[in-house]
Structure formats: C-alpha cells, structure tokens
Design an enzyme around this catalytic site. Sequence first.
Site, mmCIF file in Angstrom:
data_model
loop_
_atom_site.group_PDB
_atom_site.id
_atom_site.type_symbol
_atom_site.label_atom_id
_atom_site.label_comp_id
_atom_site.label_asym_id
_atom_site.label_seq_id
_atom_site.Cartn_x
_atom_site.Cartn_y
_atom_site.Cartn_z
ATOM 1 N N HIS A 36 47.508 40.249 47.777
ATOM 2 C CA HIS A 36 47.595 38.878 47.286
ATOM 3 C C HIS A 36 49.044 38.434 47.415
ATOM 4 O O HIS A 36 49.967 39.237 47.315
ATOM 5 C CB HIS A 36 47.154 38.865 45.809
ATOM 6 C CG HIS A 36 46.996 37.516 45.206
ATOM 7 N ND1 HIS A 36 48.076 36.754 44.799
ATOM 8 C CD2 HIS A 36 45.893 36.787 44.898
ATOM 9 C CE1 HIS A 36 47.636 35.624 44.267
ATOM 10 N NE2 HIS A 36 46.319 35.614 44.331
ATOM 11 N N ASP A 92 48.839 46.276 41.547
ATOM 12 C CA ASP A 92 48.221 45.027 41.103
ATOM 13 C C ASP A 92 46.781 45.347 40.709
ATOM 14 O O ASP A 92 45.938 45.595 41.562
ATOM 15 C CB ASP A 92 48.274 44.009 42.248
ATOM 16 C CG ASP A 92 47.471 42.744 41.971
ATOM 17 O OD1 ASP A 92 46.892 42.612 40.870
ATOM 18 O OD2 ASP A 92 47.408 41.885 42.876
ATOM 19 N N GLN A 108 42.188 42.650 39.798
ATOM 20 C CA GLN A 108 40.765 42.638 40.127
ATOM 21 C C GLN A 108 40.035 43.894 39.649
ATOM 22 O O GLN A 108 38.867 44.090 39.974
ATOM 23 C CB GLN A 108 40.583 42.473 41.641
ATOM 24 C CG GLN A 108 41.084 41.156 42.184
ATOM 25 C CD GLN A 108 40.392 39.958 41.561
ATOM 26 O OE1 GLN A 108 39.264 40.049 41.102
ATOM 27 N NE2 GLN A 108 41.070 38.819 41.540
ATOM 28 N N LYS A 146 41.610 37.219 33.623
ATOM 29 C CA LYS A 146 40.663 37.957 34.466
ATOM 30 C C LYS A 146 39.694 38.795 33.639
ATOM 31 O O LYS A 146 38.732 39.355 34.175
ATOM 32 C CB LYS A 146 41.404 38.890 35.427
ATOM 33 C CG LYS A 146 42.453 38.242 36.304
ATOM 34 C CD LYS A 146 41.868 37.440 37.431
ATOM 35 C CE LYS A 146 42.962 37.017 38.408
ATOM 36 N NZ LYS A 146 42.449 36.164 39.488
ATOM 37 N N CYS A 191 44.808 33.170 48.684
ATOM 38 C CA CYS A 191 46.179 33.645 48.482
ATOM 39 C C CYS A 191 46.411 34.976 49.189
ATOM 40 O O CYS A 191 47.066 35.880 48.657
ATOM 41 C CB CYS A 191 46.510 33.759 47.009
ATOM 42 S SG CYS A 191 46.392 32.210 46.105
#
Length: 412
Positions: free
Chosen positions: A123, A200, A203, A226, A366
């Site tokens: 991302h 990261d 997700q 999220k 993104c």
Amino acid sequence: MTIKRETLRKDFPILDRKVNEEPLLYLDNAATLQTPNQVLKKITEFYQKSHANVHRGVYTLAQEATQAYEQVREQVAAFIHAANAHEIVYTRSTTESLNLVASSFGELVVQEGDEILLTIMEHHSNLIPWQQLAKRKKAILKYVPLTVDQTLDVHAFKQQLTEKTKIVALAQTSNVLGVTNPVKKLVELAHQQHAYVVVDAAQTVAHHALDVQDLNVDFLAFSGHKMGAPTGIGVLYGKSELLKAMPPIQFGGEMIENVTKTTATWQPAPWKFEAGTPNIGGVIGLGAAIDYLNHLEMSWIAATEKKLMMHLLPELQKIEGLTIYGPQTVERHEGIVTFNLAHIHPHDVATGLDMLGVEVRAGHHCAQPLMAALGVESTVRASLSFYNSIAEMDRFVYALKMVKEFFNHESE
C-alpha cells in the site's frame, strides 16, 4: 462457538439500510469495517460521563479519562501479545504509524548506500515513507516481485536481502491480492542479515489473531477503523529497546518532561510519541472494538470468513470474462477478491453494483506499483467480513452477472 448471524447483524444497524432502494450489501470491509453498537455505546458513555483531557488533571474526571485511556493500551498489548503496554503507541492511523517509524527510526539506522527492501504489493502508506527516506539518505530502494501465481516470491526475497539491507517493510496481508505473506519466515530471514522488519497489519488485525512476539517483528502497525473502532485512531507496536532509542518527531503537550528556554526533555516511550491532546474517544472506541472481537473470538472470525471465501471464489471463477487477481485457490486467498470484467471499466462495474445496493471499491486501491505489475490501471475489489453471509455472496455474484449483461448489451 455458536453465533446466530441474525443476532450478530443487529449489532450493526447500518446493515439494515437501503441503497438505491435495495438492501445494503456492504463489501468494502478492507477499506473500513462497520462499527457495532457496543463500540458506539462505549464512546457515548465516555463523552456523557467521563469526558476530560488525559495526563493533565488531578480531579476525578481527568483521572477517570486517563485510567480508561491507559487501560486500553493494556488491552491492545494483550490483543497482539506484546511483551508490555509500553510497546504500544497511539497514532491516528496505520499511515501515521508507518510514517513515524520511517521518519524517526529510519533516520537513525539508514545511511547512504544502505538498502530498504519492500514488496511490490505494498500500500502507498508502506511505500512512500520509505521512498522519501531513501531519497533523503541516498539509500537504495528495492522491491520483491510476485510469482506467476501472484504471491510473494520468497526466493527473490532471499536473494535481495544483503548485508546492506537495513529495513524490510511489508504487508502481512495484501489489500489487493488477498494473500497473507509468511511473515514469521520472512522476519527470520531478515534478522539473519541484521535488518529490521516493519509490518503493515491493517488487513490482518480484524481477521486473524496477532502475536507480535511469535512473529518477532520489530514494528507493526494497524488502524482502529479496520476492526470496528472509529476512524482517526491507529496503533504502532515497537520493541521496547527500539522505541527507547527513537527520537520524537512531534512536540508539545504531555510528551514533554521538562522545558527551559533553551532545552527540553521528553517522557519515555510510548508517551514521547503522543504529542498534543490525543484522540481519547477513539482510544475508548478501540478498546470496545477489541472487546467485541474477543467476544466473537478471532478463530471463529477467521473460520467464518474462510467459509465465505470458499463459497464465493469458485462462483466468481465461473463468470466468463472475469479476471481474478491473486491466488486462484481458496487455501491461499483471504477475504479480499480483486477482479476485472473484460471490456467494462472498473468504475462502471462498481457504479452498476451500487445501483443494486452492492458496495464495492474500484480504483488502484492505493497500490499503483502493484497495478503496474499486474498490467492494469485499476480493478474492482470486494472484501468480506464476519457479518456477511453465504446468501450475500450469492446475491453479489448475481448482481455482478446483471452488471455484465447490462454493459455487454449496451455495447452491442
């Protein structure tokens, strides 16, 4: 654990609304998860009963607010299995967390000629901060490519790691490909070269249990929205010794220990990174969201979403002219399906689905370098959550077929 979906969905009133006179089918969960009543209630209670600034007053409301704020830090640490709560820094988002690591820690350890290793699936939030750091430091930015089945090329990852690699930054789960990378293995490989690993987890956080000590990551970032919390609250996990070494990059408020006309000293981590009045309501909401996910159990959430994907992916693969990106097997595909319909622009697909009450995302997500690697400019993305149902998967497939038929008819 047995949970009735009808009861669960009552926690999310927005799921009962209509869009374009059709029942809402929300499939943009990778962008943001809907917020349950339990989180909204907790935030409202804070503003109605204990609203005050934190770390500043000795009066009752201020003490209650500070206690609640710091209690959530303990919750977050337990949720991701950090060694202690002092390894948890509150930020505004995953993006701010990653920028903090790049702008503070990156400045400490990266020198001219050093290497920063990313994956091509990152991302922008886990790409541009490192891109800018590399420019400032005259470092070398390298990318790990995909395999033919559009998963991370672990062999290439090994080859690109060198003694000059100082930072490895990677997504745990791709927001486009729906593939979860073997983070623990990649961390082991990176640490063999004495590189630091930044993950990261935006997700992953609402879909699978996280254990930062087992993964042995140096830093890990995610966003509250999220996982059912409000927007504007994020988390950075960092190993204690690394946070201790890092200088703050914002100044003011309670991150300060002492100030003279010419000097200043800072509070220890994590507070030295939390300048100004924080998003206290967002932190309270984050704690309530963790309570909600823990009540459902992360193992139940993962199993439920896997069942949805096992049903959906084969049905999508039957649609002629539909190209699915990422792994083609349900074993490797997490709750994100990104695709294109031949000869129909992704924005047209998303608009057509919206007219039928189905909410998906269209665009580059993104992740423009990844789009370039896939040979496309944009795609359509449907992303699932535990409150979705098998019936909704069937409705989505049916709606997609209707959109395809409409545009193909229009072009004749």
